[in-house]
Design a protein around this motif. Structure first.
Motif, mmCIF file in Angstrom:
data_model
loop_
_atom_site.group_PDB
_atom_site.id
_atom_site.type_symbol
_atom_site.label_atom_id
_atom_site.label_comp_id
_atom_site.label_asym_id
_atom_site.label_seq_id
_atom_site.Cartn_x
_atom_site.Cartn_y
_atom_site.Cartn_z
ATOM 1 N N GLU A 126 0.661 -1.172 -0.129
ATOM 2 C CA GLU A 126 -0.162 -0.085 0.102
ATOM 3 C C GLU A 126 1.019 1.210 -0.090
ATOM 4 O O GLU A 126 0.626 2.158 -0.830
ATOM 5 C CB GLU A 126 -1.032 -0.078 1.238
ATOM 6 N N MET A 127 1.949 1.394 0.980
ATOM 7 C CA MET A 127 2.861 2.498 0.934
ATOM 8 C C MET A 127 3.438 2.638 -0.422
ATOM 9 O O MET A 127 3.816 3.686 -1.035
ATOM 10 C CB MET A 127 3.620 2.178 2.278
ATOM 11 N N LYS A 128 4.076 1.608 -0.857
ATOM 12 C CA LYS A 128 4.931 1.629 -2.413
ATOM 13 C C LYS A 128 3.888 2.184 -3.273
ATOM 14 O O LYS A 128 4.345 3.329 -4.212
ATOM 15 C CB LYS A 128 5.274 0.390 -2.366
ATOM 16 N N GLY A 129 2.722 1.885 -3.424
ATOM 17 C CA GLY A 129 1.824 2.141 -4.524
ATOM 18 C C GLY A 129 1.536 3.594 -4.215
ATOM 19 O O GLY A 129 1.567 4.626 -5.226
ATOM 20 N N ALA A 130 1.393 4.147 -2.921
ATOM 21 C CA ALA A 130 1.087 5.550 -2.823
ATOM 22 C C ALA A 130 2.257 6.381 -3.091
ATOM 23 O O ALA A 130 2.176 7.520 -3.795
ATOM 24 C CB ALA A 130 0.386 5.715 -1.415
ATOM 25 N N MET A 131 3.345 6.018 -2.591
ATOM 26 C CA MET A 131 4.617 6.631 -2.995
ATOM 27 C C MET A 131 4.666 6.768 -4.480
ATOM 28 O O MET A 131 5.224 7.913 -4.994
ATOM 29 C CB MET A 131 5.809 5.917 -2.292
ATOM 30 N N SER A 132 4.610 5.867 -4.975
ATOM 31 C CA SER A 132 4.884 5.801 -6.783
ATOM 32 C C SER A 132 3.857 7.045 -7.342
ATOM 33 O O SER A 132 4.234 7.658 -8.068
ATOM 34 C CB SER A 132 4.405 4.422 -7.214
ATOM 35 N N GLU A 133 2.580 6.998 -6.892
ATOM 36 C CA GLU A 133 1.594 7.999 -7.260
ATOM 37 C C GLU A 133 2.421 9.554 -7.005
ATOM 38 O O GLU A 133 1.722 10.389 -7.701
ATOM 39 C CB GLU A 133 0.125 7.796 -6.731
ATOM 40 N N LEU A 134 2.674 9.428 -5.902
ATOM 41 C CA LEU A 134 3.327 10.793 -5.560
ATOM 42 C C LEU A 134 4.928 11.284 -6.202
ATOM 43 O O LEU A 134 5.384 12.182 -5.626
ATOM 44 C CB LEU A 134 3.285 11.046 -4.116
ATOM 45 N N GLN A 135 5.191 10.198 -6.718
ATOM 46 C CA GLN A 135 6.837 10.451 -7.374
ATOM 47 C C GLN A 135 7.572 10.488 -6.181
ATOM 48 O O GLN A 135 8.660 11.356 -6.291
ATOM 49 C CB GLN A 135 6.796 11.589 -8.244
ATOM 50 N N ILE A 136 7.493 9.681 -5.161
ATOM 51 C CA ILE A 136 8.548 9.691 -4.211
ATOM 52 C C ILE A 136 9.218 8.461 -4.172
ATOM 53 O O ILE A 136 9.009 7.589 -4.384
ATOM 54 C CB ILE A 136 7.729 9.441 -2.720
ATOM 55 N N ASP A 137 10.835 8.598 -4.010
ATOM 56 C CA ASP A 137 11.921 7.570 -4.034
ATOM 57 C C ASP A 137 11.584 6.730 -2.675
ATOM 58 O O ASP A 137 11.338 6.978 -1.901
ATOM 59 C CB ASP A 137 13.176 8.337 -3.979
ATOM 60 N N PRO A 138 11.550 5.395 -3.115
ATOM 61 C CA PRO A 138 10.974 4.295 -2.306
ATOM 62 C C PRO A 138 12.047 4.394 -1.067
ATOM 63 O O PRO A 138 11.532 4.058 -0.094
ATOM 64 C CB PRO A 138 11.498 2.902 -2.933
ATOM 65 N N ALA A 139 13.464 4.811 -1.197
ATOM 66 C CA ALA A 139 14.081 5.116 0.002
ATOM 67 C C ALA A 139 13.938 6.314 0.915
ATOM 68 O O ALA A 139 14.241 6.052 2.083
ATOM 69 C CB ALA A 139 15.434 5.501 -0.601
ATOM 70 N N PHE A 140 12.809 6.799 0.536
ATOM 71 C CA PHE A 140 12.348 7.955 1.713
ATOM 72 C C PHE A 140 11.583 7.350 2.580
ATOM 73 O O PHE A 140 11.813 7.975 3.679
ATOM 74 C CB PHE A 140 11.338 8.650 0.679
ATOM 75 N N ALA A 141 11.205 6.219 2.514
ATOM 76 C CA ALA A 141 10.603 5.270 3.593
ATOM 77 C C ALA A 141 11.452 5.047 4.712
ATOM 78 O O ALA A 141 11.027 5.123 6.035
ATOM 79 C CB ALA A 141 9.759 4.221 3.154
ATOM 80 N N GLN A 142 12.792 5.167 4.388
ATOM 81 C CA GLN A 142 13.500 4.972 5.775
ATOM 82 C C GLN A 142 14.531 6.131 6.339
ATOM 83 O O GLN A 142 14.909 6.001 7.268
ATOM 84 C CB GLN A 142 14.738 3.990 5.124
ATOM 85 N N ARG A 143 14.051 7.229 5.775
ATOM 86 C CA ARG A 143 14.463 8.460 6.229
ATOM 87 C C ARG A 143 13.783 8.718 7.737
ATOM 88 O O ARG A 143 12.867 8.491 7.830
ATOM 89 C CB ARG A 143 14.375 9.554 5.280
ATOM 90 N N ASN A 144 14.507 9.567 8.501
ATOM 91 C CA ASN A 144 13.537 10.002 9.460
ATOM 92 C C ASN A 144 12.568 11.037 9.221
ATOM 93 O O ASN A 144 13.031 11.991 8.435
ATOM 94 C CB ASN A 144 14.869 10.808 10.586
ATOM 95 N N LEU A 145 11.554 10.997 10.158
ATOM 96 C CA LEU A 145 10.370 11.787 9.547
ATOM 97 C C LEU A 145 10.654 13.408 9.658
ATOM 98 O O LEU A 145 11.220 13.959 10.502
ATOM 99 C CB LEU A 145 9.246 11.619 10.856
ATOM 100 N N ASN A 146 10.638 13.935 8.257
ATOM 101 C CA ASN A 146 10.594 15.255 8.303
ATOM 102 C C ASN A 146 12.138 15.816 8.317
ATOM 103 O O ASN A 146 12.432 17.103 8.073
ATOM 104 C CB ASN A 146 9.718 16.118 8.936
ATOM 105 N N GLU A 147 13.192 15.018 8.834
ATOM 106 C CA GLU A 147 14.341 15.466 9.067
ATOM 107 C C GLU A 147 15.191 15.778 7.775
ATOM 108 O O GLU A 147 15.459 14.779 7.151
ATOM 109 C CB GLU A 147 15.206 14.764 9.915
ATOM 110 N N GLY A 148 15.480 17.155 7.640
ATOM 111 C CA GLY A 148 16.339 17.321 6.345
ATOM 112 C C GLY A 148 15.441 17.437 5.212
ATOM 113 O O GLY A 148 15.974 17.510 3.868
ATOM 114 N N PHE A 149 14.184 17.564 5.455
ATOM 115 C CA PHE A 149 13.327 17.247 4.024
ATOM 116 C C PHE A 149 13.162 18.569 3.403
ATOM 117 O O PHE A 149 13.157 19.810 4.170
ATOM 118 C CB PHE A 149 11.848 16.844 4.421
ATOM 119 N N SER A 150 13.018 18.652 2.271
ATOM 120 C CA SER A 150 12.857 20.002 1.270
ATOM 121 C C SER A 150 11.480 20.169 1.759
ATOM 122 O O SER A 150 10.595 19.391 2.092
ATOM 123 C CB SER A 150 12.966 19.899 -0.159
ATOM 124 N N GLY A 151 10.822 21.511 1.441
ATOM 125 C CA GLY A 151 9.398 21.781 1.452
ATOM 126 C C GLY A 151 8.616 20.979 0.705
ATOM 127 O O GLY A 151 7.462 20.640 1.063
#
Length: 255
Positions: A126-151
């Protein structure tokens, strides 16, 4: 059908040595499933105060009025109870949470809202499908929440939460803030997907009209001096684009 009803809502904030300061001065608004509402107004008009009051931020004190979701008293609920009841707030400035990965945060949130933990395999799909729709790199899932995120990354993550948690009513506070054109289109498509089913409602808070090129509201409300001073359809947003907020601000101050 999900319905958020706000009636004669007055909200104050602690003004320090000056005492409590009233920010909202009698807000009336109804958001139903299948509807997209745009709440527009200049900075300082109280738009974000409304969003945080609905969500239960402790900084804001409701002095009178009511907020109900499907007839249930929202103001009597704790913050987590509001989320489980079906309310969602996408914040203008999402906070960083070091040490908590995006994946762990999302699965924990889904567990809290659904009442049971999704199976890991189902959650990952489910997460992978939603991330794909939003053009989010799968590696994003392992990053700390909002830490160093761009706007743009923060805003895409907010919409990712929206798509996975599937609330009844979504309050999106300045979702277009800090987005470039490409990110704005992707985020807007996510908002449109969320509202397309007809069983959810959206309250989109903004002071720019540019997001309304991609998210077409059914209703536009102009907010000034802590209350709604004008209402209409998408043509009202076009008027604001041409004429600005000045006359509405004067109208709000005089009421």
């Amino acid at each position: 059908m999900a319905t958020l009803e706000i009636r004669d809502l007055h909200v104050s904030v602690d003004g320090g040595t000056d005492g409590a300061k009233e920010i909202l001065r009698g807000v009336d608004l109804t958001v139903r499933a299948g509807e997209t509402h745009a709440l527009m107004g200049p900075n300082g008009s109280g738009k974000s105060t409304l969003a945080y009051a609905i969500a239960g931020h402790p900084k804001y004190t409701v002095t009178s009025g009511s907020v109900t979701l499907d007839g249930e008293d929202v103001l009597a609920m704790s913050v987590d109870e509001r989320a489980r009841a079906g309310l969602f707030l996408a914040m203008q400035y999402p906070v960083e949470v070091p040490g908590v990965s995006v994946s762990n945060f999302l699965r924990t949130a889904m567990t809290a809202v659904r009442g049971e933990a999704p199976k890991l395999r189902d959650f990952a799909k489910e997460m992978k499908g939603a991330m794909s729709e939003l053009q989010i790199d799968p590696a994003f899932a392992q990053r700390n929440l909002n830490e160093g995120f761009s706007g743009g990354e923060k805003k895409r993550h907010e919409i990712l939460q929206l798509e996975l948690l599937k609330p009844k009513i979504a309050v999106l506070d300045e979702t277009d803030s800090g987005l470039d054109v490409d990110a704005l289109k992707v985020v807007s498509e996510g908002v449109n997907r969320f509202g397309a089913g007809g069983d959810t409602g959206v309250l989109l808070i903004t002071h720019y009209t540019r997001i309304l090129r991609y998210v077409k509201p059914d209703f536009v409300h102009v907010f000034a001096a802590g209350r709604i001073v004008a209402e209409g359809g998408s043509e009202l947003a076009d008027l604001l684009e041409d004429e600005g907020y000045e006359k509405f601000t004067k109208a709000g101050a005089s009421q």
